[in-house]
Write a protein that holds these residues in place. Structure first.
Motif, PDB file in Angstrom:
ATOM      1  N   VAL A 158       0.855  -1.194   0.000  1.00 52.24           N
ATOM      2  CA  VAL A 158       0.000   0.000   0.000  1.00 52.24           C
ATOM      3  C   VAL A 158       0.892   1.246   0.000  1.00 52.24           C
ATOM      4  CG1 VAL A 158      -1.722   1.319   1.310  1.00 52.24           C
ATOM      5  CG2 VAL A 158      -1.802  -1.191   1.303  1.00 52.24           C
ATOM      6  N   PHE A 159       0.513   2.251  -0.798  1.00 53.43           N
ATOM      7  CA  PHE A 159       1.296   3.499  -0.843  1.00 53.43           C
ATOM      8  C   PHE A 159       0.397   4.699  -0.608  1.00 53.43           C
ATOM      9  CE2 PHE A 159       3.496   0.297  -3.268  1.00 53.43           C
ATOM     10  CZ  PHE A 159       4.767   0.362  -2.696  1.00 53.43           C
ATOM     11  N   GLU A 160       0.923   5.632   0.219  1.00 48.90           N
ATOM     12  CA  GLU A 160       0.150   6.828   0.581  1.00 48.90           C
ATOM     13  C   GLU A 160       0.621   8.042  -0.213  1.00 48.90           C
ATOM     14  OE1 GLU A 160      -1.901   6.879   3.668  1.00 48.90           O
ATOM     15  OE2 GLU A 160      -1.557   4.771   4.179  1.00 48.90           O
ATOM     16  N   ASP A 161       1.774   7.934  -0.895  1.00 52.79           N
ATOM     17  CA  ASP A 161       2.239   9.063  -1.702  1.00 52.79           C
ATOM     18  C   ASP A 161       2.935   8.554  -2.961  1.00 52.79           C
ATOM     19  OD1 ASP A 161       5.391   9.210  -1.224  1.00 52.79           O
ATOM     20  OD2 ASP A 161       4.389   8.619   0.640  1.00 52.79           O
ATOM     21  N   ALA A 162       2.931   9.412  -3.994  1.00 52.96           N
ATOM     22  CA  ALA A 162       3.439   9.014  -5.311  1.00 52.96           C
ATOM     23  C   ALA A 162       4.931   8.674  -5.250  1.00 52.96           C
ATOM     24  CB  ALA A 162       3.184  10.127  -6.317  1.00 52.96           C
ATOM     25  N   GLU A 163       5.666   9.432  -4.468  1.00 53.94           N
ATOM     26  CA  GLU A 163       7.114   9.238  -4.428  1.00 53.94           C
ATOM     27  C   GLU A 163       7.482   7.809  -4.013  1.00 53.94           C
ATOM     28  OE1 GLU A 163      10.733  11.289  -2.022  1.00 53.94           O
ATOM     29  OE2 GLU A 163       8.903  12.488  -2.264  1.00 53.94           O
TER      30      GLU A 163
END
Ligand code: AMP
Ligand code: GLY
Length: 420
Positions: free
Chosen positions: A122-127
């Protein structure tokens, strides 16, 4: 009894036609329904997401039972609001509809309870998502966390496609807030099976299995759509596989939702992939599938309204749900150009005595004429003793429904026939 059905697609038309078989129902209202549904229910101009107006309508008109069919109102809490006003409902409350409303929720649920699914991050930011993609195994699948009109999953065959998917979801916000978080998951291979089930939160009764055809063109080419046709049962889904899915997926999911304090009542849809390592969950939907419903409900021999009441009252048993041994095929007639640009407003004619059911999805009435008004316009369903016969009958019925720019796939069911 007065029943209201929230929604406006072919799925809702199929639900309404089935409900009409029940003799205790006097009136069915569709909110908002469509021009074709108007032949089978009283259409009321209240949108599927306008929950306040739905509650007001239900209370003022003495509605006895509400069926909330689409994902948006379920996730937004339509059932909670209707129940709070004293209306009995078929459909999950918001705290259970989240199983479709958030991919992060459903993936974490499966991980916590050991339910087989694709490995994921899971990712919370694009970077951080982009940095993960530098070394991630390819192909991969990028999914927006929230609802995205069925378009939120991108199967990326190259690293560039995966990067584009993350950028468009997290930076360009093509799905709005739904893309604030993304799931990036393992690419799985194998036949796909849709299994809709009735569940009252404790007991789960699977319906007959089905197969969707999501791509716009023959041979599974072209863009992803909401679904261009379906067949049931799905021949890849053998009785042995059904037993295995019950033990490894269906029962554990119902139990997990109960343990989380989110009992799921309504129709829980299991989107499965039969991989070489066994069946895995691709997605959960908190509702009937569309166009799966247009092949599943015509094969239901039991009374749909009785089942829905048993679900609402938490007294569902296997005896309540009987399906025929036959098969069904549904061919979707879309406006040419769908899922991209298309023209609409063309008159739809259906020959009298057509050998099949016609479920209207995108149409409106104007001066007594039925006009196309959407991408997926209608579905033509036929049932028969065997799958080859059902396919033949459906395609024999299709020319009896006409509108100017109708487009349909010619190969619905062919992949299933290969499995037989
Ligand atoms: P979804 O919106 O989750 O139903 O995904 C749409 C379609 O993308 C599915 O019907 C599958 O064909 C495909 N898909 C989703 N997840 C995966 C995966 N992990 N591996 C391969 N294909 C997938
Ligand atoms: N046909 C897939 C769905 O209803 O989401």
């Amino acid at each position: 009894m007065k029943v209201m059905v929230v929604g406006s697609g072919g799925r809702e038309h199929a639900i309404i036609k089935k409900l009409k078989e029940n003799k205790t129902i006097d009136t069915i209202y569709a909110l908002p329904g469509n021009g074709g549904i108007a032949a089978d229910a009283c259409c009321v101009a209240i949108g599927a997401k306008d929950i306040d107006a739905q509650v007001k309508f239900a209370v003022e008109n003495g509605i006895d039972f509400a069926v909330v069919a689409p994902d948006d109102p379920l996730v937004l809490g339509a059932v909670d609001a209707l129940e709070a006003a004293g209306i009995r409902c078929f459909g999950p409350r918001a705290n259970a509809a989240i199983i479709e409303g958030s991919k992060v929720f459903s993936k974490n649920l499966m991980k916590k309870y050991g339910i087989p699914t694709a490995a994921y991050e899971v990712f919370e930011d694009a970077e951080s998502a982009l940095s993960y993609l530098e070394t991630a195994p390819i192909p991969t699948v990028v999914k927006a966390d929230g609802l995205a009109l069925g378009k939120g999953a991108i199967v990326a065959m190259t690293r560039e496609e995966a990067i584009d998917a993350v950028r468009s979801m997290m930076e360009d916000k093509i799905f709005g807030d739904s893309g604030s978080r993304v799931v990036i998951e393992e690419f799985l291979e194998g036949p796909e099976v849709s299994v809709l089930s009735f569940t009252d939160g404790k007991t789960v009764i699977p319906m007959v299995s089905s197969m969707d055809h999501k791509r716009a063109h023959d041979n599974d080419e072209g863009l992803n759509t909401g679904g261009m046709g379906t067949i049931a049962p799905n021949p890849y889904y053998t009785p042995e596989m059904a037993d295995r899915c019950m033990q490894e997926i269906f029962l554990p999911t119902i139990e997990a939702m109960q343990k989380e304090g989110r009992p799921f009542k309504g129709c829980l849809y299991f989107g499965l992939m039969l991989t070489k390592d066994g069946p895995k969950v691709i997605e959960y939907n908190c509702r009937f599938g569309d166009p799966e419903t247009q092949v599943v409900l015509p094969l239901l021999e039991s009374d749909l309204f009785e089942i829905m009441q048993a679900v609402a009252e938490e007294r569902l048993t296997a005896e309540d749900v009987k399906f025929s041994d036959g098969s069904a095929c549904c061919v979707i007639l879309a406006s040419d150009g769908y899922p991209q640009k298309y023209a609409s407003g063309f008159e739809i004619t259906v020959d009298e005595g057509i050998d099949g059911e016609v479920y209207i999805a995108g149409a409106k009435l104007a001066d007594g004429k039925l006009l196309s008004a959407g991408g997926r316009v209608l579905g033509v369903t036929a049932t028969a003793d065997s799958l080859p016969q059902a396919i033949e009958r459906a395609y024999a019925a299709v020319p009896h429904v006409r509108f100017e720019n109708a487009y349909y796939r010619k190969d619905i069911g062919q992949r299933a026939l290969k499995a037989l």
